[in-house]
Design a protein around this motif. Structure first.
Motif, short mmCIF file in Angstrom:
data_model
loop_
_atom_site.label_atom_id
_atom_site.label_comp_id
_atom_site.label_asym_id
_atom_site.label_seq_id
_atom_site.Cartn_x
_atom_site.Cartn_y
_atom_site.Cartn_z
N GLU A 166 5.80 21.50 -8.80
CA GLU A 166 5.01 20.40 -9.31
C GLU A 166 3.65 20.96 -9.73
OE1 GLU A 166 6.09 17.35 -9.67
OE2 GLU A 166 7.97 17.53 -8.56
N SER A 167 3.11 20.43 -10.82
CA SER A 167 1.81 20.92 -11.28
C SER A 167 0.87 19.74 -11.53
CB SER A 167 1.96 21.75 -12.56
OG SER A 167 2.54 20.99 -13.61
N VAL A 168 -0.43 20.02 -11.39
CA VAL A 168 -1.44 18.98 -11.55
C VAL A 168 -2.75 19.65 -11.97
CG1 VAL A 168 -2.11 19.10 -9.11
CG2 VAL A 168 -2.54 16.99 -10.39
N MET A 169 -3.54 18.96 -12.74
CA MET A 169 -4.88 19.44 -13.07
C MET A 169 -5.81 19.15 -11.90
SD MET A 169 -5.34 21.08 -15.89
CE MET A 169 -7.13 21.00 -15.88
N GLU A 170 -6.71 20.07 -11.63
CA GLU A 170 -7.67 19.88 -10.54
C GLU A 170 -8.42 18.56 -10.73
OE1 GLU A 170 -10.77 22.67 -8.07
OE2 GLU A 170 -10.76 22.84 -10.26
N GLY A 171 -8.48 17.77 -9.65
CA GLY A 171 -9.16 16.48 -9.70
C GLY A 171 -8.22 15.30 -9.88
N ASP A 172 -7.00 15.57 -10.38
CA ASP A 172 -6.02 14.50 -10.57
C ASP A 172 -5.17 14.32 -9.31
OD1 ASP A 172 -6.97 14.11 -13.10
OD2 ASP A 172 -5.34 15.16 -14.11
N SER A 173 -4.29 13.31 -9.36
CA SER A 173 -3.37 13.03 -8.25
C SER A 173 -1.98 13.54 -8.59
CB SER A 173 -3.31 11.52 -7.98
OG SER A 173 -4.57 11.02 -7.60
N VAL A 174 -1.20 13.83 -7.54
CA VAL A 174 0.17 14.29 -7.72
C VAL A 174 1.02 13.72 -6.60
CG1 VAL A 174 -0.21 16.43 -6.41
CG2 VAL A 174 1.65 16.31 -8.09
N LEU A 233 -4.58 11.75 1.25
CA LEU A 233 -3.14 11.62 1.42
C LEU A 233 -2.69 10.17 1.49
CD1 LEU A 233 -2.49 14.42 4.09
CD2 LEU A 233 -2.33 14.59 1.59
N LYS A 234 -1.57 9.88 0.78
CA LYS A 234 -0.95 8.56 0.83
C LYS A 234 0.55 8.74 1.03
CE LYS A 234 -4.36 6.40 -2.24
NZ LYS A 234 -4.57 5.67 -3.54
N LEU A 235 1.12 7.97 1.95
CA LEU A 235 2.56 8.05 2.25
C LEU A 235 3.25 6.77 1.84
CD1 LEU A 235 2.71 9.74 5.77
CD2 LEU A 235 3.87 10.55 3.71
N ASP A 236 4.41 6.90 1.21
CA ASP A 236 5.25 5.75 0.90
C ASP A 236 6.13 5.46 2.11
OD1 ASP A 236 7.57 4.22 0.05
OD2 ASP A 236 6.93 4.61 -2.00
N ASP A 237 5.95 4.30 2.74
CA ASP A 237 6.67 4.03 3.99
C ASP A 237 8.14 3.71 3.77
OD1 ASP A 237 6.46 1.53 2.89
OD2 ASP A 237 5.40 0.62 4.58
N THR A 264 1.65 11.44 -1.71
CA THR A 264 0.73 11.55 -2.85
C THR A 264 -0.56 12.19 -2.38
OG1 THR A 264 1.66 9.62 -3.97
CG2 THR A 264 -0.56 10.29 -4.61
N ILE A 265 -1.02 13.17 -3.15
CA ILE A 265 -2.29 13.84 -2.87
C ILE A 265 -3.25 13.47 -4.00
CG2 ILE A 265 -3.43 16.05 -2.40
CD1 ILE A 265 -0.45 17.13 -2.05
N THR A 266 -4.39 12.92 -3.66
CA THR A 266 -5.37 12.49 -4.66
C THR A 266 -6.52 13.50 -4.72
OG1 THR A 266 -6.63 11.15 -3.07
CG2 THR A 266 -4.81 10.08 -4.20
N ARG A 320 6.63 23.45 -4.41
CA ARG A 320 5.51 24.36 -4.66
C ARG A 320 4.55 23.65 -5.60
NH1 ARG A 320 4.46 28.62 -8.57
NH2 ARG A 320 3.11 30.23 -7.66
N LEU A 321 3.33 23.39 -5.12
CA LEU A 321 2.33 22.70 -5.91
C LEU A 321 1.40 23.71 -6.59
CD1 LEU A 321 1.01 20.09 -6.87
CD2 LEU A 321 -0.40 20.13 -4.78
N ILE A 322 1.30 23.58 -7.91
CA ILE A 322 0.40 24.42 -8.70
C ILE A 322 -0.75 23.53 -9.18
CG2 ILE A 322 0.20 25.83 -10.78
CD1 ILE A 322 3.28 26.26 -10.55
N VAL A 323 -1.96 23.94 -8.88
CA VAL A 323 -3.15 23.19 -9.29
C VAL A 323 -3.84 23.97 -10.40
CG1 VAL A 323 -5.34 22.16 -8.58
CG2 VAL A 323 -3.41 22.21 -6.98
#
Length: 233
Positions: free
Chosen positions: A33-41, A89-93, A99-101, A124-127
């Protein structure tokens, strides 16, 4: 004086620093998974949770979040790992997805989802730190943001989906290595490393040099930065 090597084969150096760095980067993952720094994933679990399930999310072998359905409890461990996940951090119950913001490069790495103590999935998270564009034939520099490397630092520059090592500085071994012949020699005589900062310059760029570049650093602990380079013209 640093020993500068142009590596004309795919053999990797075998010093302890390089081996430790390699082991850190070979965790088996099921998806990137990839995300731009500052965004959520969001790291999405494909599971529907059962009433007696206990799920845990782990990062660097540390539990960062947990759902215990039987106890009807959701727990986020905000203060672990120097608090890098605090209020992020946010968890879907229902599914257990995470989710990481407001991501930073400190959040890059391998995340492991365990259900009832069994490993279910790895991500594997790529920022991405920076999107860089360059005109074909020009040079482009990817900056490490280090002022000066320390005496025991090891850094590697990696390219592409296979994370192929294209350059390395090992301060402890007093060595700079450029792997010229990897990837059909597309980087031959085109790579320059700043021995003080570890920043990488690619000269005489072509469209073959477009893609993702990952700077992996070991300085007491592992960290990484990813740049996406576009080549135009």
């Amino acid at each position: 004086m640093l020993e500068i090597m142009n590596y004309r084969s795919t053999v990797r150096s075998r010093d302890s620093g390089s081996l430790s760095l390699a082991r850190c980067l070979t965790d088996e993952v099921e998806s990137d998974e990839s995300v731009m720094e500052g965004d959520s994933v969001s790291l999405n679990s494909d599971n529907e949770m059962e009433d007696d399930d206990v799920i845990q999310w782990r990062f660097k072998n540390t539990v960062i979040a947990e759902i215990n359905k039987q106890a009807d409890r959701i727990t986020v461990y905000d203060d672990v790992l120097d608090g890098r996940f605090r209020d992020r951090l946010k968890l879907d119950d229902q599914t257990g997805s995470l989710t990481i913001t407001n991501t930073t490069t400190e959040h890059a790495g391998v995340y492991e989802l365990q259900i009832n103590s069994e490993i279910s999935e790895r991500f594997r998270l790529i920022v991405f730190v920076e999107l860089v564009s360059v005109t074909k034939g020009d040079s482009v520099s990817l900056n490490s943001d280090l002022t000066e490397m320390k005496d025991d630092d090891v850094i590697q520059w990696r390219f592409g989906d296979e994370n192929t090592v294209i350059a390395e500085i090992n301060k402890q071994a007093d060595r700079i290595t450029v792997y010229d012949d990897v990837l059909d020699g597309r980087f031959r005589d085109r790579l320059k490393l700043d021995k003080q900062t570890g920043s990488l310059t690619i000269t005489n760029t072509t469209t073959e040099h477009a893609g993702d570049y990952e700077l992996v650093m070991y300085s007491g602990r592992f960290s990484s930065k990813v740049f996406r380079v576009s080549v135009y013209g």
